[in-house]
Design a protein around this motif. Structure first.
Motif, mmCIF file in Angstrom:
data_model
loop_
_atom_site.group_PDB
_atom_site.id
_atom_site.type_symbol
_atom_site.label_atom_id
_atom_site.label_comp_id
_atom_site.label_asym_id
_atom_site.label_seq_id
_atom_site.Cartn_x
_atom_site.Cartn_y
_atom_site.Cartn_z
ATOM 1 N N VAL A 12 0.855 -1.188 0.000
ATOM 2 C CA VAL A 12 0.000 0.000 0.000
ATOM 3 C C VAL A 12 0.892 1.239 0.000
ATOM 4 O O VAL A 12 1.911 1.276 0.687
ATOM 5 C CB VAL A 12 -0.905 0.020 1.248
ATOM 6 C CG1 VAL A 12 -1.701 1.318 1.331
ATOM 7 C CG2 VAL A 12 -1.842 -1.177 1.265
ATOM 8 N N TYR A 14 0.586 5.785 -0.181
ATOM 9 C CA TYR A 14 -0.343 6.913 -0.058
ATOM 10 C C TYR A 14 0.406 8.210 -0.262
ATOM 11 O O TYR A 14 1.469 8.431 0.330
ATOM 12 C CB TYR A 14 -1.012 6.898 1.310
ATOM 13 C CG TYR A 14 -2.055 7.976 1.482
ATOM 14 C CD1 TYR A 14 -3.260 7.922 0.782
ATOM 15 C CD2 TYR A 14 -1.847 9.052 2.325
ATOM 16 C CE1 TYR A 14 -4.221 8.899 0.925
ATOM 17 C CE2 TYR A 14 -2.812 10.038 2.490
ATOM 18 C CZ TYR A 14 -3.985 9.961 1.783
ATOM 19 O OH TYR A 14 -4.948 10.932 1.922
ATOM 20 N N ASP A 15 -0.144 9.083 -1.098
ATOM 21 C CA ASP A 15 0.391 10.427 -1.314
ATOM 22 C C ASP A 15 -0.565 11.399 -0.640
ATOM 23 O O ASP A 15 -1.669 11.637 -1.140
ATOM 24 C CB ASP A 15 0.502 10.708 -2.812
ATOM 25 C CG ASP A 15 1.105 12.061 -3.112
ATOM 26 O OD1 ASP A 15 1.023 12.981 -2.261
ATOM 27 O OD2 ASP A 15 1.650 12.222 -4.212
ATOM 28 N N SER A 16 -0.139 11.949 0.493
ATOM 29 C CA SER A 16 -1.023 12.829 1.260
ATOM 30 C C SER A 16 -1.278 14.160 0.560
ATOM 31 O O SER A 16 -2.278 14.817 0.837
ATOM 32 C CB SER A 16 -0.455 13.069 2.659
ATOM 33 O OG SER A 16 0.812 13.676 2.575
ATOM 34 N N GLY A 19 -3.927 12.820 -2.138
ATOM 35 C CA GLY A 19 -4.958 11.898 -1.672
ATOM 36 C C GLY A 19 -5.033 10.636 -2.517
ATOM 37 O O GLY A 19 -6.074 9.991 -2.596
ATOM 38 N N THR A 20 -3.913 10.281 -3.151
ATOM 39 C CA THR A 20 -3.877 9.090 -4.001
ATOM 40 C C THR A 20 -3.411 7.885 -3.202
ATOM 41 O O THR A 20 -2.319 7.895 -2.629
ATOM 42 C CB THR A 20 -2.944 9.307 -5.207
ATOM 43 O OG1 THR A 20 -3.408 10.446 -5.947
ATOM 44 C CG2 THR A 20 -2.926 8.085 -6.108
ATOM 45 N N LEU A 21 -4.244 6.875 -3.181
ATOM 46 C CA LEU A 21 -3.949 5.626 -2.497
ATOM 47 C C LEU A 21 -3.619 4.572 -3.544
ATOM 48 O O LEU A 21 -4.411 4.323 -4.452
ATOM 49 C CB LEU A 21 -5.164 5.182 -1.676
ATOM 50 C CG LEU A 21 -5.063 3.855 -0.945
ATOM 51 C CD1 LEU A 21 -4.036 3.929 0.180
ATOM 52 C CD2 LEU A 21 -6.430 3.465 -0.388
ATOM 53 N N SER A 22 -2.449 3.964 -3.438
ATOM 54 C CA SER A 22 -2.032 2.907 -4.361
ATOM 55 C C SER A 22 -2.108 1.578 -3.630
ATOM 56 O O SER A 22 -1.617 1.461 -2.508
ATOM 57 C CB SER A 22 -0.597 3.147 -4.835
ATOM 58 O OG SER A 22 -0.488 4.391 -5.470
ATOM 59 N N GLU A 32 -4.803 2.657 -8.424
ATOM 60 C CA GLU A 32 -4.742 3.928 -7.711
ATOM 61 C C GLU A 32 -6.165 4.399 -7.441
ATOM 62 O O GLU A 32 -7.013 4.354 -8.341
ATOM 63 C CB GLU A 32 -4.002 4.986 -8.529
ATOM 64 C CG GLU A 32 -2.513 4.805 -8.531
ATOM 65 C CD GLU A 32 -1.773 5.948 -9.201
ATOM 66 O OE1 GLU A 32 -0.574 6.056 -8.949
ATOM 67 O OE2 GLU A 32 -2.385 6.724 -9.966
ATOM 68 N N GLN A 38 -6.893 11.015 4.346
ATOM 69 C CA GLN A 38 -5.822 10.371 5.115
ATOM 70 C C GLN A 38 -6.381 9.440 6.185
ATOM 71 O O GLN A 38 -5.797 8.398 6.469
ATOM 72 C CB GLN A 38 -4.904 11.415 5.745
ATOM 73 C CG GLN A 38 -3.734 10.755 6.451
ATOM 74 C CD GLN A 38 -2.496 11.594 6.487
ATOM 75 O OE1 GLN A 38 -2.410 12.618 5.836
ATOM 76 N NE2 GLN A 38 -1.528 11.136 7.241
ATOM 77 N N TYR A 41 -6.817 6.028 4.698
ATOM 78 C CA TYR A 41 -5.523 5.353 4.573
ATOM 79 C C TYR A 41 -5.053 4.842 5.938
ATOM 80 O O TYR A 41 -4.636 3.684 6.071
ATOM 81 C CB TYR A 41 -4.488 6.314 3.977
ATOM 82 C CG TYR A 41 -3.072 5.856 4.161
ATOM 83 C CD1 TYR A 41 -2.580 4.745 3.478
ATOM 84 C CD2 TYR A 41 -2.209 6.519 5.033
ATOM 85 C CE1 TYR A 41 -1.270 4.315 3.657
ATOM 86 C CE2 TYR A 41 -0.905 6.104 5.208
ATOM 87 C CZ TYR A 41 -0.447 5.002 4.522
ATOM 88 O OH TYR A 41 0.842 4.574 4.708
#
Length: 68
Positions: A12, A14-16, A19-22, A32, A38, A41
């Motif tokens: 997993v 996460y780009d805070s 807001g992109t969750l991979s 994605e 957040q 996540y």
């Protein structure tokens, strides 16, 4: 990407800022999810069952793109 202990998910990220969750699955699929708060996540990462959390709170709740 952070490896996770799960029967479905393998890693997993996460780009805070965006807001992109991979999410990478054990079968190699990588998705994605966009505009993920957040708290979602953090809930995923703290959940004892990441697969159940994913299915309940993420899978059908956010716009997604399959990368592979």
């Amino acid at each position: 990407m952070i490896p996770v202990s799960s029967s479905n998910l393998s890693a997993v990220g996460y780009d805070s800022l965006t807001g992109t969750l991979s999410i990478e699955f054990h079968d190699g699929r990588l998705y994605e999810y966009y505009n993920v708060p957040q708290r979602i996540y953090e809930g995923l990462m703290n959940s004892p069952s990441k697969g159940q959390y994913f299915h309940r709170f993420i899978r059908d709740s956010y716009y997604t793109t399959k990368l592979r």
